[in-house]
Design a protein around this motif. Structure first.
Motif: not given
Length: 145
Positions: A71-78
């Motif tokens: 999540x630090x690299x790719x922020x999730x939508x949920x």
């Protein structure tokens, strides 16, 4: 060689370099799917049977550390967490991180398939999933008619 042949050779070399660069970019993948593929150990024996799009990976790190890294690299939508693991929803893919004896197992799959498979865990948080992974939030009376 005559000067015009140098232009031809230079043009061919540039075209070849472009093709190689494009192959390198698209073969490593982008987004959360490519990131997981490039940073974790592939574990084909843990793939979910019957889902050709599913890929399983392992990490010696605990679930919280793996999720923080992704999540630090790719922020999730949920993002949803329960006792079974952490469920990350992206526009096209879902990343499910679950505890394993020593570390974590990471499943990357199509978001629609993840919703069907893990509905009991994500149904109240992800909402209805459309054909492209969008959530239905309602658009008012007469919308889409």
């Amino acid at each position: 060689m005559k000067p015009r042949y140098w232009f031809l050779v230079a043009g061919l070399a540039a075209a070849l370099a472009l093709v190689i660069a494009l192959v390198m970019i698209f073969s490593t993948g982008t987004g959360p799917r490519g990131y997981v593929h490039n940073h974790y150990t592939r574990a084909a024996h843990l793939d979910i049977r019957g889902d050709d799009d599913n890929r399983a990976y392992t990490s010696p790190d605990p679930v919280t550390r793996v999720v923080a890294d992704i999540t630090r690299k790719w922020r999730p939508q949920s993002q949803t967490t329960d006792a079974s693991g952490v469920y990350l929803r992206y526009s096209d893919d879902a990343v499910i991180v679950q505890p394993r004896q020593r570390g974590s197992v990471i499943h990357v799959m199509d978001v629609d398939e993840a919703y069907r498979r893990y509905h009991g865990h994500v149904g109240h948080y992800w909402g209805w999933i459309g054909t492209h992974g969008e959530s239905f939030r309602g658009r008012g009376p007469g919308a889409g008619k």
